[in-house]
Design an enzyme around this catalytic site. Structure first.
Site, PDB file in Angstrom:
ATOM      1  N   LYS A 142       0.961  -1.140  -0.099  1.00 49.89           N
ATOM      2  CA  LYS A 142      -0.183   0.082  -0.028  1.00 49.89           C
ATOM      3  C   LYS A 142       0.977   1.242  -0.042  1.00 49.89           C
ATOM      4  O   LYS A 142       1.805   1.299   0.657  1.00 49.89           O
ATOM      5  CB  LYS A 142      -0.981  -0.178   1.342  1.00 49.89           C
ATOM      6  CG  LYS A 142      -2.214   1.053   1.213  1.00 49.89           C
ATOM      7  CD  LYS A 142      -2.838   0.925   2.580  1.00 49.89           C
ATOM      8  CE  LYS A 142      -3.929   2.015   2.561  1.00 49.89           C
ATOM      9  NZ  LYS A 142      -4.876   1.782   3.669  1.00 49.89           N
ATOM     10  N   SER A 217      -9.638   1.939   2.761  1.00 50.68           N
ATOM     11  CA  SER A 217      -8.614   2.448   1.782  1.00 50.68           C
ATOM     12  C   SER A 217      -7.721   1.759   1.087  1.00 50.68           C
ATOM     13  O   SER A 217      -7.075   2.191   0.031  1.00 50.68           O
ATOM     14  CB  SER A 217      -8.026   3.962   2.627  1.00 50.68           C
ATOM     15  OG  SER A 217      -7.195   3.162   3.574  1.00 50.68           O
ATOM     16  N   SER A 241      -9.979  -0.283   7.132  1.00 51.74           N
ATOM     17  CA  SER A 241      -9.402  -0.288   5.486  1.00 51.74           C
ATOM     18  C   SER A 241      -8.696  -1.710   5.031  1.00 51.74           C
ATOM     19  O   SER A 241      -8.419  -1.599   3.631  1.00 51.74           O
ATOM     20  CB  SER A 241      -8.322   0.838   5.725  1.00 51.74           C
ATOM     21  OG  SER A 241      -9.034   2.061   5.633  1.00 51.74           O
TER      22      SER A 241
END
Lengths: 559, 560
Positions: A142, A217, A241
């Site tokens: 990420k 996210s 997330s």
């Protein structure tokens, strides 16, 4: 209520086969308890690898049982047996990445050194040296997790082009275990959002239906694993997330206990809630990654010194597999998560999953967490407050984008106005307000008190129950753009997950069913919540659940 | 369990008896009405006591007003590494050479507390007679400035590590002397910010982050000071304390000790505080004294002219050149720092064992030293001199341990030794004379082995080139003889006894130091020591001190 997925008692026999055997015929037979681990790897490797390249698309309604396989173990096996080279494997993933990326857009940056690193692994294999547990495994990271020399923007324009001078501890550990970072995955800016629509750069699509969001996210990381653009990926989970996109994309998502994985190198959103988690196509893969990244880190004072058990090796053992391997397990279904406001298809999938757990021997009881509904407002106050502080450093003075101005206040104002997106600005404003003199007690302090209540209610519930279960999200993946102008509806989607962050507990999301939508249905994930540092237990249960779950195969139609 | 030190009564009876001849009374009385002289000392012990100094020329004329002074002191700790990362800090390093991603506030970095900071904070807390918070925490203090990398400073807000203490101070004799006890509100740990270097044209500024993250202790006093000298002496005592404790070099010029002073003035009898003004930019204690007294006068004048509304809550800078304070910035409303608990750092939990161990390891502190020296019968002047510098105090104590008479040892140290140090720009730790030899010297004079005059000569030799009193006395004997029968004592050790040779050296030294010579002839006869030292140095320590001093005495008086 739609009927639960077909269950056949004979399927339970298959729970002995915890490794993927979905092509070769012997996989239909229960393995003897004496069969060596190595031999089983051997069998599984063949099938897993061929599955990667030649599996026909299987619709979720197909009744063939195809338990998810460990891609990590199959890669390892093919390297050790010299059946394939790491370069081969990397080439395959890169090809698929190039093919699918125009539709999915899960990566903000794709490494240019992947093939070179894979060849390095092959040299290591050739030299006969010991291979790390993730040798040749392509990992998506990420974008809010720092990678030395590779852009790390946290999905924000304000950090466009920023290349950190160091690897996050989790990334360093992955690399030390032989993993190859294939690229940086898209995300909502600094983790603030549930769709990846909040990214400063691009919107990622859900591989199950590219008109839908992958969740967020960590949407890029979830979509990338779902679309097999990488083997496993790292995400971060502040309010759900990792778990929410795992549910949306039909992959396994693990949110470890707060402090289990070092946050060093994770761009802080809400420091007291942030956790690095991981995605995999199977529970085993998640367990192997957790094994590698867990542990105390002297660069993170909030990382735990709690012993790290060998999460993965525990799953190797088939000794615990009986016809009712979860016998005696007390599962609490959180009442507040299967009522109003939750999609009926989701509720039925979760109830079906609960029935499946029952068939495996667990007893299911409904439990109530009275403070549950307080979690959402408390979360948004605390997370925004911490975010308003954590994001102060993005001022354009030392790194990142700086506005061209001739006066100090404009340097701050313009750099931040230009560099930060609307959702981030809104949360900074909310957080700044909540921490202001005169409001602190009414907001921040009150929210901390709620947090204490929530922690306690979870503790009480987990004293009576081994684990708690709930949906990971109240709905399946929705359309891109559907909630962009309705932040409250978007925030409401976090109701299932934020409480777990407030309590600091570990939770595992395992795909458990589908609801209608897209061309092939939309996946639904079951969230399993355990007490602090009970990842081992969650992974064991998740593994048994996943390997015995009949009828579903979570491979998106895109592939 | 916390160690709690109760704040005692301000002054004890011994203090009063010792200070006969000095009059104590309440501030209010001293400032408002002289007829109240001598009243109410016994029943107002808890009130602030002010000593009326015989000479008060330097104190501002306060005409029925009183000043209220509180001080915030930042002490930079000399830990090996910064507070939250492993960067070293060396004052004067090239800009941005002692920095890392953590102290630059890079994304993803986290602070890790240096345990030495806690240790030093506890030491200072104990030394300031504070109660310790066995569990304290860090908070974030938010503001934007280019020298603050993270946009917040890691500090302590509502639970500082130490609270409610006091510090005892003896005012300098030349300012009238007197003992004071000032309250300490709190001591907390925090990190320093970097520095901005502004270009000469003012068109750009550069950021140096070397200092960012260096550990500080902030000491907040109660508003207990009433004059510039009290405030300066408070700060000087803090400096002594941190030096005695070995937690900071306390150097004001380098910014290791920084004082922000809040001054307000109110009519005597009014309980409400006047508008407070903050003064910065004082680089010495004497500057503090003058800046505060200037500011008090300025505010008193405004008050007495009915213009107290012209006193603004603002920050003023002391300008040494003008000897005035000037407005730096007016406060635009109260800054909201939006403090909240630092989530990246766990609570700081002290154990009783940890505190006890530090407590036992504390050195004798300046106040205790002064009281001990005072009990030995030394004058306040001696006491203050000796206890001012921990190395001097150590030297003095070490010579006492060898049996030296305190008064005589004090005289030697304050007289010839300190003159020598001053001239040679040396610290007492750098000289060849050992405390043992000083005690030997004193004993030899006391028991009549040598005269005081000879003693002095021996002292110069000891200072310049070391050796033992015993051997020097033996040499002296030979030297005395050699004046009559010049002989070589030993091939490797030649004493210059030739008066002509020494006279040449003396002439050379006098010629090289015309200023000192002038001062000497103007009455500063103590300079003889300086000249003797210089001649001795010129002779490489080989001039016979007796001959040297004889010739020097004559030459200095210009009699030849």
């Amino acid at each position: 209520m739609p009927p639960p997925p077909v269950r056949s008692p004979s399927r339970l026999l298959l729970c002995h086969c915890r490794l993927p055997f979905h092509i070769s015929p012997q996989t239909r037979l229960p393995l003897s308890h004496n069969s060596s681990v190595r031999r089983r790897f051997h069998c599984s490797a063949v099938s897993a690898v061929s599955a990667l390249s030649s599996d026909p698309q299987i619709a979720p309604t197909d009744l063939t049982t195809t338990p998810p396989s460990s891609h990590i173990l199959s890669i390892r096996e093919s390297l050790l047996s010299r059946r394939r080279t790491a370069a081969d494997v990397a080439g395959e993933y890169l090809d698929r990445l190039r093919r699918t990326e125009p539709h999915i857009r899960s990566f903000l940056h794709v490494s240019e050194t992947t093939m070179r690193e894979a060849e390095e692994v092959d040299r290591l294999v050739a030299s006969g040296k010991d291979l790390g547990p993730l040798a040749g495994v392509l990992v998506g990271v990420k974008d809010n997790i720092c990678t030395a020399g590779m852009p790390s923007t946290g999905g924000s324009r304000i950090l466009e082009g920023y290349r950190p001078p160091f690897d996050a501890t989790a990334v360093r550990k992955l690399k030390e275990a032989g993993a190859i970072v294939i690229g940086k995955t898209n995300m909502d800016e600094f983790g603030m959002g549930s769709t990846t629509e909040g990214s400063g750069f691009q919107v990622t699509a859900n591989p199950w239906d590219i008109s839908r969001v992958p969740g967020g996210s960590s949407g890029g990381s979830a979509a990338a694993v779902s679309a097999k653009q990488c083997v496993v990926s790292l995400g971060s989970d502040t309010g759900g997330s990792v778990r929410q996109p795992a549910s949306f994309c039909g992959v396994v998502g693990l949110k470890p206990t707060y402090g289990r994985v070092s946050r060093f190198g994770l761009m802080a959103y809400a420091s007291s809630l942030d956790v690095i988690g991981c995605f995999g196509a199977s529970v085993i893969d998640s367990a192997i990654v957790l094994n590698v990244v867990s542990g105390h880190d002297r660069f993170d004072s909030t990382s735990s010194t709690h012993e790290v058990p060998d999460y993965a090796s525990f799953l190797m053992s088939t000794d615990h597999f009986e016809s009712t391997p979860l016998k005696g397990l007390k599962v609490g279904m959180i009442r507040e998560t299967i009522g109003d406001g939750v999609d009926v298809g989701v509720i039925s999938s979760i109830k079906a999953a609960a029935l499946h757990l029952e068939e495996l021997g667990a007893t299911i009881t409904e439990v109530s967490l009275p403070s549950f509904s307080l979690g959402l407002p408390a979360y948004y106050v605390l997370a925004s407050s911490e975010a308003s502080s954590n994001l102060s450093r993005y001022d354009g003075v030392r790194y990142g984008n700086r506005a061209t101005v001739d006066e100090l206040n404009s340097l701050y104002g313009d750099s931040r106005a230009d560099g930060l997106g609307p959702e981030v600005k809104m949360r900074i404003l909310m957080g700044t307000y909540a921490l202001s003199a005169g409001y602190y007690d009414a907001y921040y302090k009150r929210a901390q008190q709620v947090r204490t209540l929530i922690r306690k209610s979870f503790k009480d519930a987990l004293e009576k129950m081994d684990i708690l279960v709930s949906p990971a999200v109240p709905s399946p993946a929705y359309k891109i753009g559907e909630k962009v102008n309705d932040p409250l509806a978007m925030y409401a989607g976090d109701i299932m997950t934020v409480n777990v962050n407030l309590a600091g507990l570990p939770a595992l999301v395992v795909p458990c069913g589908f609801v209608e939508g897209g061309s092939a249905g939309l996946p639904v994930g079951l969230q399993m919540i355990g007490s602090s540092f009970s990842e081992e237990k969650l992974l064991r249960i998740g593994h048994i659940f996943e390997q015995t779950l009949p009828n579903y195969r979570f491979v998106p139609p895109l592939l | 369990m916390a160690l709690i030190f109760h704040r005692g009564i301000i002054a004890n009876s011994q203090f009063f008896s010792r200070s006969s001849g000095v009059l104590f009374r309440r501030l209010r009385a001293s400032r408002s009405c002289t007829s109240a002289r001598g009243e109410g000392t016994a029943n107002t012990l808890k009130e602030e006591l002010i000593q009326v100094a015989p000479k008060r020329a330097l104190e501002p004329n306060t005409h029925g007003f009183e000043a209220i002074i509180g001080i915030e002191t930042h002490v930079q700790l000399f830990t090996l590494t910064k507070a939250f990362c492993s960067c070293p800090y060396v004052y004067g390093s090239r800009p941005n050479t002692t920095i890392c991603p953590v102290c630059m506030g890079h994304p993803g970095t986290l602070p890790v507390l240096n345990s030495k900071v806690v240790e030093f904070a506890v030491k200072l807390g104990l030394a300031l007679n504070c109660g310790l918070s066995m569990t304290s925490k860090f908070d974030r203090k938010h503001y934007f400035y280019p020298d603050l990398p993270k946009g917040y400073q890691i500090s302590q807000f509502d639970i500082p590590i130490a609270t409610k203490g006091f510090i005892d101070v003896d005012l300098p004799v030349e300012f009238g002397g007197g003992h004071r006890r000032f309250g300490i509100t709190r001591v907390h740990m925090e990190e320093d910010a970097g520095k901005l270097l502004h270009s000469e044209t003012g068109s750009y500024s550069q950021v140096d982050l070397n200092r960012a993250g260096v550990p500080l202790l902030e000491i907040v006093s109660e508003p207990d000071m009433r004059s510039g000298i009290e405030a300066a002496e408070y700060a000087a005592e803090i400096q002594r304390l941190v030096r005695f404790l070995g937690i900071s070099n306390g150097n004001m010029q380098e910014g290791s000790l920084r004082c922000d002073v809040n001054v307000s003035v109110r009519p005597i009898g009014q309980s409400k505080f006047g508008t407070k003004v903050e003064i910065k930019n004082m680089n010495s204690f004497s500057a503090m004294n003058r800046a505060i007294d200037y500011e008090i006068s300025r505010q008193v004048l405004l008050h007495s002219q009915g213009q107290s509304d012209q006193i603004f809550q603002e920050t003023r800078l002391w300008e040494e050149g003008a000897q005035k304070t000037f407005t730096m910035r007016k406060k635009e409303g109260l800054a909201d720092y939006r403090y909240f608990p630092e989530p990246d750092l766990p609570e700081v939990v002290l154990t009783k064992e940890f505190v006890d161990k530090l407590c036992q390891g504390l050195p004798e502190l300046p106040e205790a030293k002064r009281r001990r020296y005072e009990k030995m019968g030394l004058t306040m002047q001696d006491v203050l001199f000796l206890a001012n510098d921990n190395h001097v105090a150590e030297f003095f104590d070490a010579s006492l341990e060898n049996g030296a008479d305190p008064k005589l040892a004090a005289n030697w140290i304050m007289g010839d030794i300190s003159a020598f140090l001053k001239n040679e720009r040396l610290s007492i730790t750098e000289i060849k004379l050992t405390p043992f030899e000083l005690s030997e010297l004193i004993a030899s004079i006391k028991n009549g082995t040598i005269s005081g005059k000879i003693g002095k000569e021996i002292l110069f030799e000891l200072l310049a080139k070391g050796g033992t009193v015993q051997s020097l006395i033996e040499e002296k004997d030979l030297v005395q003889a050699s004046l009559i029968f010049p002989v070589r004592k030993a091939s490797e050790f030649i004493i210059i006894v030739d008066p002509a040779a020494i006279e040449a050296l003396v002439d050379k030294v006098l010629a090289a130091n015309p200023k000192q010579l002038e001062q000497y002839r103007a009455g500063k006869t103590r300079l003889q020591g300086f000249f003797a030292g210089q001649v001795m140095k010129e002779s490489k320590g080989k001039a016979n001190p007796l001959v040297l001093n004889q010739i020097l005495g004559v030459k200095l008086k210009g009699e030849s």
